[in-house]
Design a protein around this motif. Structure first.
Motif, PDB file in Angstrom:
ATOM      1  N   LYS A  66     -20.567  26.555 -15.006  1.00 33.77           N
ATOM      2  CA  LYS A  66     -21.046  27.639 -14.145  1.00 33.77           C
ATOM      3  C   LYS A  66     -20.200  28.874 -14.443  1.00 33.77           C
ATOM      4  CE  LYS A  66     -22.428  28.519  -9.370  1.00 33.77           C
ATOM      5  NZ  LYS A  66     -22.021  29.863  -9.171  1.00 33.77           N
ATOM      6  N   ASN A  67     -20.863  30.001 -14.580  1.00 38.36           N
ATOM      7  CA  ASN A  67     -20.211  31.249 -14.954  1.00 38.36           C
ATOM      8  C   ASN A  67     -19.797  32.014 -13.695  1.00 38.36           C
ATOM      9  OD1 ASN A  67     -19.233  33.383 -16.414  1.00 38.36           O
ATOM     10  ND2 ASN A  67     -21.228  34.154 -17.057  1.00 38.36           N
ATOM     11  N   ARG A  73     -18.885  26.867 -23.129  1.00 41.75           N
ATOM     12  CA  ARG A  73     -17.425  26.928 -23.268  1.00 41.75           C
ATOM     13  C   ARG A  73     -16.998  26.527 -24.669  1.00 41.75           C
ATOM     14  NH1 ARG A  73     -13.193  25.121 -18.664  1.00 41.75           N
ATOM     15  NH2 ARG A  73     -11.262  25.492 -19.799  1.00 41.75           N
ATOM     16  N   GLU A  96     -25.576  31.155 -25.369  1.00 40.20           N
ATOM     17  CA  GLU A  96     -24.242  31.094 -24.763  1.00 40.20           C
ATOM     18  C   GLU A  96     -24.312  31.259 -23.251  1.00 40.20           C
ATOM     19  OE1 GLU A  96     -21.181  33.291 -26.725  1.00 40.20           O
ATOM     20  OE2 GLU A  96     -21.929  32.743 -28.709  1.00 40.20           O
ATOM     21  N   ILE A  97     -25.355  31.923 -22.772  1.00 36.89           N
ATOM     22  CA  ILE A  97     -25.599  32.088 -21.338  1.00 36.89           C
ATOM     23  C   ILE A  97     -26.993  31.545 -21.043  1.00 36.89           C
ATOM     24  CG2 ILE A  97     -25.892  33.732 -19.432  1.00 36.89           C
ATOM     25  CD1 ILE A  97     -23.014  33.671 -20.369  1.00 36.89           C
ATOM     26  N   GLU A 120     -25.749  31.148 -13.398  1.00 33.40           N
ATOM     27  CA  GLU A 120     -25.963  30.922 -14.824  1.00 33.40           C
ATOM     28  C   GLU A 120     -24.855  30.027 -15.368  1.00 33.40           C
ATOM     29  OE1 GLU A 120     -25.814  34.953 -16.333  1.00 33.40           O
ATOM     30  OE2 GLU A 120     -23.647  34.870 -16.616  1.00 33.40           O
ATOM     31  N   LEU A 121     -25.153  29.452 -16.515  1.00 29.92           N
ATOM     32  CA  LEU A 121     -24.195  28.619 -17.238  1.00 29.92           C
ATOM     33  C   LEU A 121     -23.661  29.402 -18.417  1.00 29.92           C
ATOM     34  CD1 LEU A 121     -26.421  25.443 -17.344  1.00 29.92           C
ATOM     35  CD2 LEU A 121     -24.306  25.672 -16.022  1.00 29.92           C
ATOM     36  N   LYS A 122     -22.394  29.129 -18.756  1.00 27.55           N
ATOM     37  CA  LYS A 122     -21.781  29.768 -19.919  1.00 27.55           C
ATOM     38  C   LYS A 122     -21.258  28.679 -20.840  1.00 27.55           C
ATOM     39  CE  LYS A 122     -18.476  33.256 -21.334  1.00 27.55           C
ATOM     40  NZ  LYS A 122     -17.502  34.254 -20.916  1.00 27.55           N
ATOM     41  N   LYS A 138     -21.967  33.652 -10.682  1.00 24.94           N
ATOM     42  CA  LYS A 138     -23.320  33.934 -11.168  1.00 24.94           C
ATOM     43  C   LYS A 138     -24.152  32.657 -11.200  1.00 24.94           C
ATOM     44  CE  LYS A 138     -21.610  37.640 -14.087  1.00 24.94           C
ATOM     45  NZ  LYS A 138     -21.316  38.034 -15.464  1.00 24.94           N
ATOM     46  N   TYR A 192     -21.232  23.246 -21.100  1.00 20.95           N
ATOM     47  CA  TYR A 192     -21.552  24.466 -20.360  1.00 20.95           C
ATOM     48  C   TYR A 192     -20.917  24.364 -18.982  1.00 20.95           C
ATOM     49  CZ  TYR A 192     -25.268  25.872 -23.628  1.00 20.95           C
ATOM     50  OH  TYR A 192     -25.977  26.278 -24.723  1.00 20.95           O
TER      51      TYR A 192
END
Length: 151
Positions: free
Chosen positions: A47-48, A57, A67-68, A53-55, A51, A45
């Motif tokens: 940082k998005n 990958r 996924e988020i 939040e984590l995304k 934001k 994961y």
């Protein structure tokens, strides 16, 4: 397979410039899942953007809806804020846990730093209760240090 024996393979994968960074990370996920018996789901994961939040990958294992992940939510979200390793021997004992699969019994999340900033993490779920040791922590820290070099 011994964790130490996987280190050269991880380096070889990460140094393969013929693959995209995401593809290299995916190959590392597959390597770990296929060679460590209690690594049942392995993902990265990040940082998005700006934001909080984590995304997700890339990953190897069963499909996930997560996924988020907002900062602070679940084990991954907590690591995004704490900047510290988080080993969960029994996920049922965690109040702030996001279940990915009913089979998951334990989890380990190690933050990934680049230039001193927490930019992501490696997340591993296990269907085995309490399998993670300090050796896993050091091994996954090594992987994240190597990953940071290609980012």
């Amino acid at each position: 397979m011994l964790l130490e024996n996987l280190k050269p393979k991880v380096i070889t994968i990460l140094n393969n410039n013929e693959l995209s960074v995401t593809d290299r990370l995916h190959e590392v996920c597959i390597l770990l899942k296929e060679n460590v018996s209690y690594y049942d789901w392995v993902g990265f994961y990040f940082k998005n953007g700006d934001k909080e939040e984590l995304k997700l990958r890339t990953y190897a294992g069963l499909e996930t809806d997560h996924e988020i992940i907002p900062f602070g939510k679940g084990i991954c979200g907590q690591v995004a804020l704490s900047n510290e390793n988080f080993v969960v021997p029994d996920v049922k004992a965690q109040d702030n846990y996001i279940a990915c699969s009913i089979d998951v019994k334990s989890e380990i999340v190690i933050p990934l730093f680049k230039d001193g900033k927490n930019i992501g993490q490696i997340d591993i779920d296990s269907d085995t209760a309490d399998p993670f040791t300090e050796k896993d922590e050091r091994f996954l820290e090594f992987i994240n240090q190597e990953v940071a070099k290609i980012l």
